[in-house]
Design a protein around this motif. Sequence first.
Motif, PDB file in Angstrom:
ATOM      1  N   TRP A 274      46.283  36.440  12.804  1.00 14.05           N
ATOM      2  CA  TRP A 274      47.039  35.592  12.488  1.00 14.05           C
ATOM      3  C   TRP A 274      47.883  34.988  14.005  1.00 14.05           C
ATOM      4  N   GLN A 275      47.900  35.887  14.900  1.00 13.35           N
ATOM      5  CA  GLN A 275      48.515  35.634  16.341  1.00 13.35           C
ATOM      6  C   GLN A 275      47.469  34.627  16.893  1.00 13.35           C
ATOM      7  N   THR A 276      46.086  34.712  16.891  1.00 15.79           N
ATOM      8  CA  THR A 276      45.177  33.878  17.207  1.00 15.79           C
ATOM      9  C   THR A 276      45.211  32.552  16.472  1.00 15.79           C
ATOM     10  N   THR A 277      45.586  32.708  15.160  1.00 15.75           N
ATOM     11  CA  THR A 277      45.749  31.338  14.389  1.00 15.75           C
ATOM     12  C   THR A 277      46.820  30.390  14.854  1.00 15.75           C
ATOM     13  N   ILE A 278      48.137  31.008  15.135  1.00 20.59           N
ATOM     14  CA  ILE A 278      49.245  30.235  15.198  1.00 20.59           C
ATOM     15  C   ILE A 278      49.099  29.736  16.987  1.00 20.59           C
ATOM     16  N   MET A 279      48.487  30.600  17.800  1.00 16.01           N
ATOM     17  CA  MET A 279      48.520  30.168  19.294  1.00 16.01           C
ATOM     18  C   MET A 279      47.251  29.388  19.561  1.00 16.01           C
ATOM     19  N   GLY A 280      46.135  29.382  18.708  1.00 15.48           N
ATOM     20  CA  GLY A 280      44.967  28.361  18.907  1.00 15.48           C
ATOM     21  C   GLY A 280      45.382  27.071  18.396  1.00 15.48           C
ATOM     22  N   PHE A 281      45.988  26.886  17.380  1.00 16.67           N
ATOM     23  CA  PHE A 281      46.153  25.640  16.972  1.00 16.67           C
ATOM     24  C   PHE A 281      47.635  25.161  17.606  1.00 16.67           C
ATOM     25  N   ARG A 282      48.384  26.011  18.175  1.00 10.41           N
ATOM     26  CA  ARG A 282      49.659  25.304  19.125  1.00 10.41           C
ATOM     27  C   ARG A 282      49.169  24.901  20.470  1.00 10.41           C
ATOM     28  N   PHE A 283      48.205  25.869  21.114  1.00 12.61           N
ATOM     29  CA  PHE A 283      47.504  25.446  22.343  1.00 12.61           C
ATOM     30  C   PHE A 283      46.701  24.261  22.208  1.00 12.61           C
ATOM     31  N   SER A 284      45.956  24.128  21.203  1.00 16.49           N
ATOM     32  CA  SER A 284      45.190  22.809  20.844  1.00 16.49           C
ATOM     33  C   SER A 284      46.061  21.632  20.917  1.00 16.49           C
ATOM     34  N   ILE A 285      47.205  21.838  20.221  1.00 17.86           N
ATOM     35  CA  ILE A 285      47.972  20.729  20.119  1.00 17.86           C
ATOM     36  C   ILE A 285      48.692  20.376  21.428  1.00 17.86           C
ATOM     37  N   GLN A 286      48.891  21.410  22.400  1.00 19.66           N
ATOM     38  CA  GLN A 286      49.247  21.084  23.772  1.00 19.66           C
ATOM     39  C   GLN A 286      48.352  20.476  24.471  1.00 19.66           C
ATOM     40  N   GLY A 287      47.075  20.801  24.111  1.00 17.75           N
ATOM     41  CA  GLY A 287      45.832  20.259  25.044  1.00 17.75           C
ATOM     42  C   GLY A 287      45.671  18.742  24.728  1.00 17.75           C
ATOM     43  N   MET A 288      46.137  18.567  23.490  1.00 18.41           N
ATOM     44  CA  MET A 288      46.013  16.954  23.034  1.00 18.41           C
ATOM     45  C   MET A 288      47.387  16.210  23.682  1.00 18.41           C
ATOM     46  N   ARG A 289      48.098  16.855  24.694  1.00 19.49           N
ATOM     47  CA  ARG A 289      49.399  16.262  25.186  1.00 19.49           C
ATOM     48  C   ARG A 289      50.305  15.958  24.229  1.00 19.49           C
ATOM     49  N   LYS A 290      50.406  16.817  23.269  1.00 14.61           N
ATOM     50  CA  LYS A 290      51.774  16.699  22.305  1.00 14.61           C
ATOM     51  C   LYS A 290      52.815  17.690  22.718  1.00 14.61           C
TER      52      LYS A 290
END
Length: 462
Positions: A378-394
């Motif tokens: 679940w750590q991968t889940t929260i960090m994976g989606f969060r980091f991907s949102i950051q990567g999309m410049r949000k």
Amino acid sequence: MAIEESKKENKHMVNMTAGPILPILVSFALPLMLGSLFQDLYNLADMTIAGYTIGDGALAAISATSGIVSFIMATSRGYNIGNAISVSNSFGGGDIEKTRRNLAGMFTLCYVLSISMTLLLVIGIKPLMRLINTPENLFDDAYRYVIIIILGLSFTMTYDLFACSFRALGNSKLPLVLLIICSVLNIFLDLLFMYVLRMGVMGAALATIIAQLISAVAAAVFFYRLYPELRFRREDFKTVGIVAKDMFPLGIMGALTNSMYAIGWIFMQSGINSLGQNTLVAYAAYKKIDMFAVIPSVAIANTLSTFAAQNFGAKQFKRITKGIFNGIGLSLAINVVTFTIISLVGQPLIRLITNTKSDEVVLQAYTLLRITVAFIWWQTTIMGFRFSIQGMRKKLIPFLGTFFELIIRTVFALCFIPLIGYTAIAWAEAACWVLGGIMMIICYFIIHGKEKRMYETQATSV
């Protein structure tokens, strides 16, 4: 120079916008895992050598400020990760000139923050230690340890700066090489300072900072030699103001996002410090083993950050989502293996690294490990989606996500630790990962849909 030509000429740059997804994720994540392993090994050396040379009191002193040290490290890493998003975007989008200008801005902003943070922390560290209830009998040793870490912040941030730059360009192997060298050096220095010279907790801190200094110098040399097309020119710094205006909010939000996590642990630290020396030693042992258990999860999530940023630059929206689910599936498979290992050998490991004779310490640390490790995917889940949102410049959503985690940790520190004791430490982590993960999943698909529709509308109008 066209970036496609640069990629062909320079094997130290990796394009993540084409090709099979899972092999790309694995090949990028493996060096990150090994790098984290060696970094954690030299962190573990501080604890193990301290335990065998100057006892439980030294371990408790180091543990008493671990939340503050985590805050310092998380802020440095988050700031550079945030700034590196612009580098990944321009690299993935095919603009080598803009990539070099972005790097110039990233370097400038890094040193502005490192100097500012060092001054503020030197002034405020003692009041902060009082705020988190650092025990009086441990206060002097804890201060000696943390002040050296603070004074070495520029070395830490310089290494993070280069490591994030390498990874933004798709190179996760070089930071691994540097960390292996410096891990060996750190262990040697630990033995020298704590065992031979009997410098106590100050020796542990000095060994860590000196190792980071050497990492930073070596990283600078390698970057200069391996990336001739990215060597700075005078004109690159003429646009720093423009670049910084675009990059600085990403870096600050990255720092705030990471530091919110660490601030949450500072609140937890306040509760933990109130539970006595045995719990402090158990917590230190738990965190040292847990940091190894979460290595695959963190490496996969950091891989997804670079993957998402490059593919966002290339406008490969579907590929970003496929990458996230590939990463979560990989993490879940690894998590099953990790939980099995901890269940079988967790208690002997705790005794080995602490040299403790207390059964209470071992039982507390083992209980915390079993709870936390069960939820790592679940750590991968929260960090994976969060980091991907950051990567999309949000910028705002990742920050709000970690602020939500801060609220959860604060509630557990103030309410649940006094109510149910030390097990609340692990249940706080699990609650943050699951509840925060659900929040990030929802936000990601809303943002992803809007960005995709916006790009399609623009492409149609052109």
